[in-house]
Design a protein around this motif. Structure first.
Motif, PDB file in Angstrom:
ATOM      1  N   VAL A   9     -16.685  14.332 -17.882  1.00 21.56           N
ATOM      2  CA  VAL A   9     -17.577  14.544 -16.736  1.00 21.56           C
ATOM      3  C   VAL A   9     -16.792  15.136 -15.579  1.00 21.56           C
ATOM      4  CG1 VAL A   9     -18.946  13.360 -14.954  1.00 21.56           C
ATOM      5  CG2 VAL A   9     -19.240  12.752 -17.364  1.00 21.56           C
ATOM      6  N   ASP A  10     -15.589  14.609 -15.370  1.00 18.99           N
ATOM      7  CA  ASP A  10     -14.788  15.112 -14.257  1.00 18.99           C
ATOM      8  C   ASP A  10     -14.441  16.587 -14.449  1.00 18.99           C
ATOM      9  OD1 ASP A  10     -13.402  14.273 -11.745  1.00 18.99           O
ATOM     10  OD2 ASP A  10     -11.677  15.086 -12.840  1.00 18.99           O
ATOM     11  N   ARG A  11     -14.036  16.915 -15.658  1.00 18.48           N
ATOM     12  CA  ARG A  11     -13.663  18.318 -15.924  1.00 18.48           C
ATOM     13  C   ARG A  11     -14.870  19.248 -15.782  1.00 18.48           C
ATOM     14  NH1 ARG A  11      -8.971  18.235 -19.571  1.00 18.48           N
ATOM     15  NH2 ARG A  11      -7.668  16.597 -18.694  1.00 18.48           N
ATOM     16  N   LEU A  32     -22.836  21.138 -24.030  1.00 18.05           N
ATOM     17  CA  LEU A  32     -21.568  20.593 -24.535  1.00 18.05           C
ATOM     18  C   LEU A  32     -21.579  20.459 -26.056  1.00 18.05           C
ATOM     19  CD1 LEU A  32     -20.885  17.822 -21.850  1.00 18.05           C
ATOM     20  CD2 LEU A  32     -19.619  19.973 -22.133  1.00 18.05           C
ATOM     21  N   ALA A  33     -22.785  20.360 -26.612  1.00 19.07           N
ATOM     22  CA  ALA A  33     -22.907  20.195 -28.058  1.00 19.07           C
ATOM     23  C   ALA A  33     -22.743  21.517 -28.799  1.00 19.07           C
ATOM     24  CB  ALA A  33     -24.254  19.556 -28.382  1.00 19.07           C
ATOM     25  N   GLU A  89     -14.235  22.146 -26.259  1.00 14.24           N
ATOM     26  CA  GLU A  89     -12.841  22.580 -26.226  1.00 14.24           C
ATOM     27  C   GLU A  89     -12.450  23.192 -24.879  1.00 14.24           C
ATOM     28  OE1 GLU A  89     -14.834  22.746 -28.748  1.00 14.24           O
ATOM     29  OE2 GLU A  89     -13.752  22.126 -30.551  1.00 14.24           O
ATOM     30  N   ARG A  90     -13.438  23.672 -24.152  1.00 14.93           N
ATOM     31  CA  ARG A  90     -13.145  24.240 -22.829  1.00 14.93           C
ATOM     32  C   ARG A  90     -12.710  23.159 -21.841  1.00 14.93           C
ATOM     33  NH1 ARG A  90     -18.248  27.740 -20.975  1.00 14.93           N
ATOM     34  NH2 ARG A  90     -17.154  27.581 -18.970  1.00 14.93           N
ATOM     35  N   ALA A 130     -13.047  15.356 -31.384  1.00 16.72           N
ATOM     36  CA  ALA A 130     -13.695  14.928 -32.637  1.00 16.72           C
ATOM     37  C   ALA A 130     -14.498  13.650 -32.407  1.00 16.72           C
ATOM     38  CB  ALA A 130     -12.638  14.702 -33.707  1.00 16.72           C
ATOM     39  N   LYS A 131     -13.935  12.741 -31.632  1.00 18.63           N
ATOM     40  CA  LYS A 131     -14.649  11.490 -31.354  1.00 18.63           C
ATOM     41  C   LYS A 131     -15.956  11.729 -30.612  1.00 18.63           C
ATOM     42  CE  LYS A 131     -10.626   8.408 -31.078  1.00 18.63           C
ATOM     43  NZ  LYS A 131      -9.652   7.794 -30.155  1.00 18.63           N
TER      44      LYS A 131
END
Lengths: 601, 601
Positions: A170-172, A405-406, A412-413, A422-423
Motif C-alpha cells: 500500500v505504501d509503495r 495489482l492482479a 512486480e512494479r 508469490a504470497k
C-alpha cells in the motif's frame, strides 16, 4: 436451512431487510438507509469498493473443480488455481453443541451476555434514537458468536504473514501518483465519489505534496474457499478499519468462556490466538504522534455524527490516554467549521493543533452530504497532519487498484521480494476479461463457478433511489410473469447489486456472444468464492440463533514510516466475522454477521 | 433551586414522579410500581424498615442548635448531642466547576459516559422491556456523579471503624432469639411482612436450628448532620446490600477522570480512597463456600425475576469464577419449584447442592406475591446452606431492632468493649417517646428540628392502593380550601408516608396535649437530620444535571464466623450516593440519586 433462515427473518427480524454478502449489492444502499444492522458500517461487508465477490450459498455438486490451469488474459490475472496441500477440511466440529447439555448451553449464553455487558462489548441500539450520538445510552451487546471458529493454523499463519507485505505494498502504491490516477481514469467517469477523491489526489500531485510520516492502519479480509482450498483475499481496507476494539474483546470473551466451560466442551482456551489489534493500533498512533513531535498536538478521530459503533472507536481512543495523548472527536462538518491551516501547514481544529487524523468516517459517499465535508477533507489533506489514511492510501485500497495489482507484472512494479509477490498473488482470486474465448466457454458450461461483474464502479446513494422503486416494480412484474425472461434477468441484476450469478451468467454470455456487441467490455468474469459453512450460535439482541454460517477473517496491519525509516510494519491481531449463510432462491445470500474469534486447529 | 428542579422534572423527566427521601413514604409504594428509577431497589433509600428519617430541605435559620443535653427517657435513647471538635465545614468546593472551562466540563462528561460504557458501569434501562430479564440488552450507564464528594477524612475513618463493630453486633443480636421475638411483638401485629419473617424465625427457634457458619454482608449508611456536626447512622442493611459492584467502579471512574483532568481541577486522584467492596464481598463468599466444604456445591443468588440492577450483582458473581466457585441465579418462585431438602439438611436446587444462599431479593413484601415465595424462604432457612442473611440476621437489621438497641443499656447486652459501645452510640440519632414533657415542649417550640413518627410499622403495598386515590382527592380538596386545617394535616400525612414534619409537628403535639388522649403512645419523636448540601453534577440517562445535592455514605462490612472462630470481620469499601435535594412546598423532598465516591479532605 433456507426455511430456517426465512422463519428467523420473519419471526424475529421482520423489520430487517435481508442483505446479500456481495459487495456490489451493498453499493445500492446508502449507509444512512442501511437498516438491518447498524454496526456494519464497516468497510468490509458493505464496502462499495470491494474487490472480490463471494457467494455463500453452498451449491452441492460432486466432482466439480475450477479449471486447474488458466492462461494469461488481456485484462485478467495470471494465477495457477492450485489446491493447497495438507489442508484439513474446513469444518467446525466444535460448533456443534448438540451433544452438550442444553442447560449448560443456556448457562453459557447467559454468562456470555453478562460478560459482554460488563466488559464493554457493546454497540448502540438502533431502536434508541440517541444511541448513535450520546455514549452511555441505548447500549446493547455487540452481536457475537457464542464460540470461536475452528480455523486451520496454516491458513491463519499465511494470513498473518501477508499483513506486513500488504502494508508495504500500500505504501509503495501510494507513492506512485500516476499509477493511481491512470488506473482510476475509467472509474472516475462513472463514479462521482471516487472522482472527488481523485480530484483531491490530483491537487496534491499538483502542489507536489509529500507525506513524510505515513501511518497505515489496514485490515485485509480473507475467506477460505472450499473448492480450491485456498485462502482468498476479499478486500484490503485502508480506511476506517472497524472492530480493532470489539474484535479484541470478543477474543477475550471466548477465552473466558473456554476457561470456564472448556472442560465440558473438550476445548482448550489456549488455542485462541492472542489478539492485540486494539493495543497495537493505539501504539502505532502514539508512535505517529511522537514522530509529529508537537507535545501539545492532539489525535483527531474523524467520526460520523451518528455512530452506533462508537464503542469500538472509544476502545482504541481510550488507550491513547495511556500514552498521554489527547484525543478529540470531530465530524467532517465540524472540521470544516472549526478547522484552519497555519502557514507552516499545521492543522488547527477548534484551536488545537492536530498531529494525527484518524478516519472513522469519510469512506462512503453518504459521509459527504455537502461541499463542507469535501472541503474539510481537502483541508486535512493539505495539512502537515499525519492522515490515517492519506488520500493516496485511501485510493490504494479501492477495488479498482486491487484489480490492477492482479494484472500480470504489476505487483512486480511495487514489490522486490519474489517470495512476497508469490504470497500476495496466491491470495488473489481469479479475474478474467470477456475477450478470452476459452474462459467464456468454460463459464457458459459451468456458470455456477463464476460471477459476472460490470467494470464500472457503482453510483453511490443515488443508485438506491433508483433501485428500490425498480425492485418493487420488477417484483410485481415478476409475479405476474410479464415478459418473463427479460425481467428475471434484470430483477436479479438489481437485487444482487451489479453482479450476475448462476444461470444468468450463461444467459448473459450467450446473449453477448450472439449480439457480438461491444457490451462485453463492460463486464469481467471473476472466480466465485465458496466459503465453507458450519453450524454457529450467533448472539444478537440477547437472542441466540443457531444456523449455518460462513466466516471471514480480517488481519490487521499497522505501518508507520517516517521519511526513509520504517518505524512499524506489523501484523496486529485479527477479526473473525461470522454470518448466517441462508440464501434465497434469487441467488442472493442474506443474514446477519457477528463478531467472532479463532480456535486454531 | 426548587424552581430549577421543577423545570428539570417537567422538561426532562415528565414521566418520573418525584419522591421523598424519607423512608416511610417509600413504604407507600410497591417496588413493582416504583416508576422513577429502577436501580433504587436498594434497601437504603427506599427501605420500608429504615431507621432514621432525614430531611434534606435546608431550612435556613441562624443560631439554631439541637438541645445540647437530653435526659434519659422512657422510650428514648441516651446520647449527648455533642458537637464534634475540629470538624471542617462539610462543604464541597471541588464540585464547583463554574470556574472551569465549559469545554473541559463537556469533555469530562463525554469521557465519563464513555468510560462507564466500556467498564460495565451499567444498569437496565426502564424504557426497554427486556432490560430487567435479559443481560446485554437495553443497557444505560448507571446514574453517577461527575466528580467525587469532598468528605472529611475523620468522618470517613469513624464510619470505617464502626463496620466491624456493627458486624459483631448483628451477629450477637442474631443469637438472641428471644430478644428479636420480644422486640418485634408489637410490630408483628401491624406489619404482615415482618410477621411472616418472625414466623419463620419462631419455627427455627422451635426446632433449635443453629447456624454454625454465619455470613454477613452488611452496609451501614450514614449522613453528616450539618447542625450537630455528627456522623449519624441512617440504617444498617443486613440483607441485599446493593452496589458493592457498581460502587467500586464509580470510584475507579472518578480516579480515572482525576488522573486525566485532576491537574486542571486542582485535584489529586490519590485522595479517592481505595474501594474494594466487590472483591472483599466475593472473598467473603468464597471463604464461606470453603467453610461449607462441599467442592461441588454452588453459590446461589436469590434474585428478583425482573432486576435492572443486575449488573451490580453480576460484578460480584463474576468474581466467584476467580475462586472456581459456580454461581447460579434463581428467583424465590424457582427455588420453591426446584428446591428440595435432603435428610442431612443439604439444600438442592435444580439438583445442585447449595453452599451459600446470597439474597438480592426477599427483603420487601413485593418479593413474596404468593405462598410459594414464603415456602422457598422457609426451605432455605431449614437447610444447612449458609444464608446471607439468615432470618435472624435479616430481623436484626430491622428499624425496630435498631430502635431497641438505642435504648439505655441494650447495647451493653451485646457488646463488651465500652469504647465500641460509645462509638456505636455516638452515631445513633435522637429518639424519644412523647411522655417526656421536656422534649415535647422543645418540639413545640422548635418543630423544625424533629420528625414525628408513628410507632407502628406501615402496611406495605396495600397502602399504595389507598394512598394514591387519597392523594388525588386531597389534592383537589386542598385546592378548593375545603376544611383547610384538617386536610392540610392529613394531606401531608399521606404524602410523606407516616412521618410528620415542620409546623405539623407543633400542631399535632398541641392537639394531643389538649386532648390528653392515649394517642401519643402511637408516636415517637426523632431527631431530624439536616445533611449538608452542595452543588453536584449528576449524570443520568446521558444528561448532566447541575443541582444542589445531599449525600449518604454507606460502609460495607463482611463478617464470617464458623462455629467459635471469626474468619473475617472487616470493613470492605464504601458507597457514596448523592441525591438532588430540591424539595417542594409540602415539605417533601424530591429528586434522584446517583452513585458517587469520596474525595478525602
Amino acid at each position: 436451512m433456507g426455511a430456517g433462515y426465512s422463519s428467523l427473518c420473519l419471526s424475529t427480524f421482520t423489520h430487517h431487510h435481508s442483505f446479500p454478502l456481495t459487495a456490489f449489492h451493498c453499493k445500492t444502499k446508502s449507509k444512512s438507509n442501511f437498516p438491518f444492522n447498524p454496526i456494519y458500517k464497516d468497510r468490509s461487508f458493505n464496502n462499495p469498493l470491494r474487490r472480490i465477490a463471494y457467494f455463500p450459498q453452498p451449491i452441492r455438486f460432486s466432482g466439480c473443480e475450477l479449471p486447474s490451469k488458466v492462461g494469461t488474459l488481456k485484462c485478467g490475472k495470471v494465477r495457477e488455481m492450485e489446491s493447497q496441500e495438507g489442508v484439513a477440511a474446513i469444518t467446525n466440529p466444535m460448533r456443534d453443541l448438540e451433544t452438550v447439555d442444553e442447560d449448560l448451553v443456556q448457562q453459557m449464553i447467559y454468562d456470555a451476555l453478562v460478560w459482554s455487558s460488563l466488559h464493554g462489548l457493546v454497540v448502540g441500539d438502533k431502536n434508541v434514537q440517541r444511541s448513535g450520538r450520546t455514549p452511555g445510552v441505548g447500549m446493547v451487546h455487540a452481536p457475537f458468536a457464542l464460540l470461536p471458529l475452528s480455523f486451520p493454523e496454516s491458513y491463519y499463519s499465511q494470513a498473518c504473514e501477508l499483513a506486513p507485505i500488504f502494508n508495504e505494498l500500500v505504501d509503495r502504491v501510494s507513492l506512485d501518483g500516476n499509477f493511481l490516477q491512470d488506473s482510476l481514469t475509467r472509474t472516475k467517469k462513472v463514479d462521482a465519489f471516487t472522482s472527488r477523491l481523485l480530484d483531491i489526489h490530483s491537487k496534491m500531485l499538483e502542489i507536489n505534496k509529500k507525506e513524510d510520516i505515513r501511518l497505515g492502519l489496514h485490515r485485509s479480509d480473507y475467506m477460505l474457499d472450499e473448492h480450491t482450498k485456498l485462502l482468498l483475499q476479499i478486500e484490503l481496507n485502508t480506511i476506517s478499519c472497524s472492530f480493532p476494539g470489539l474484535g479484541t474483546i470478543v477474543s477475550e470473551l471466548h477465552r473466558s468462556l473456554l476457561i470456564h466451560y472448556g472442560e465440558h466442551l473438550g476445548l482448550d482456551s489456549k488455542k485462541i490466538p492472542g489478539n492485540s489489534s486494539v493495543s497495537r493500533f493505539a501504539e502505532a498512533m502514539a508512535k505517529a504522534w511522537t514522530e509529529y513531535n508537537n507535545p501539545r498536538a492532539v489525535v483527531m478521530v474523524v467520526a460520523q455524527s451518528e455512530e452506533r459503533n462508537m464503542y469500538d472507536q472509544h476502545w482504541l481512543c481510550s488507550l491513547n490516554n495511556t500514552y498521554n495523548v489527547t484525543t478529540i472527536r470531530k465530524s467532517l462538518a465540524e472540521i470544516d467549521m472549526q478547522g484552519e491551516l497555519l502557514p507552516d501547514g499545521t492543522l488547527l481544529v477548534g484551536g488545537q493543533a492536530v498531529s494525527v487524523v484518524y478516519f472513522r468516517a469519510g469512506y462512503a459517499p453518504s459521509d459527504y452530504p455537502s461541499e463542507s465535508e469535501w472541503s474539510a477533507r481537502l483541508l486535512m489533506e493539505q495539512s502537515s497532519a499525519i492522515k490515517c489514511p492519506s488520500i493516496s492510501y485511501h485510493l490504494a485500497g479501492t477495488k479498482k487498484i486491487q484489480q490492477e495489482l492482479a494484472k500480470p507484472n504489476v505487483l512486480e512494479r511495487f514489490l522486490d521480494n519474489k517470495e512476497d509477490i508469490a504470497k500476495v498473488r496466491k491470495c488473489f482470486a481469479g479475474l478474467w476479461s470477456l475477450d478470452d474465448a476459452e474462459i467464456v466457454s468454460k463459464a457458459i458450461e459451468r456458470p455456477e463457478l463464476y460471477v459476472m461483474k460490470p467494470q464500472r464502479e457503482g453510483g453511490g446513494p443515488i443508485f438506491l433511489i433508483f433501485t428500490l422503486p425498480f425492485f418493487l416494480l420488477f417484483t410485481i412484474i415478476y409475479i405476474i410473469h410479464w415478459w418473463e425472461h427479460c425481467f428475471r434477468t434484470r430483477f436479479r441484476y438489481f437485487i444482487s447489486g451489479n453482479n450476475i450469478y448462476g444461470e444468468d451468467v450463461r444467459e448473459t454470455l450467450l446473449r453477448l456472444k450472439k449480439e457480438g456487441s461491444e457490451e462485453d467490455a463492460a463486464y469481467i468474469l471473476m472466480q466465485r468464492i465458496f466459503p465453507s459453512e458450519s453450524l454457529a450460535y450467533l448472539m444478537r439482541d440477547g437472542v441466540c440463533h443457531k444456523d449455518q454460517a460462513i466466516s471471514e477473517l480480517g488481519i490487521y496491519g499497522a505501518y508507520l514510516r517516517s521519511k526513509d525509516k520504517v518505524i512499524m510494519n506489523e501484523q496486529c491481531g485479527y477479526l473473525m466475522r461470522t454470518k448466517i449463510s441462508s440464501s434465497n432462491e434469487g441467488g442472493v445470500a442474506a443474514g446477519f454477521a457477528v463478531l467472532d474469534s479463532i480456535y486454531l486447529t
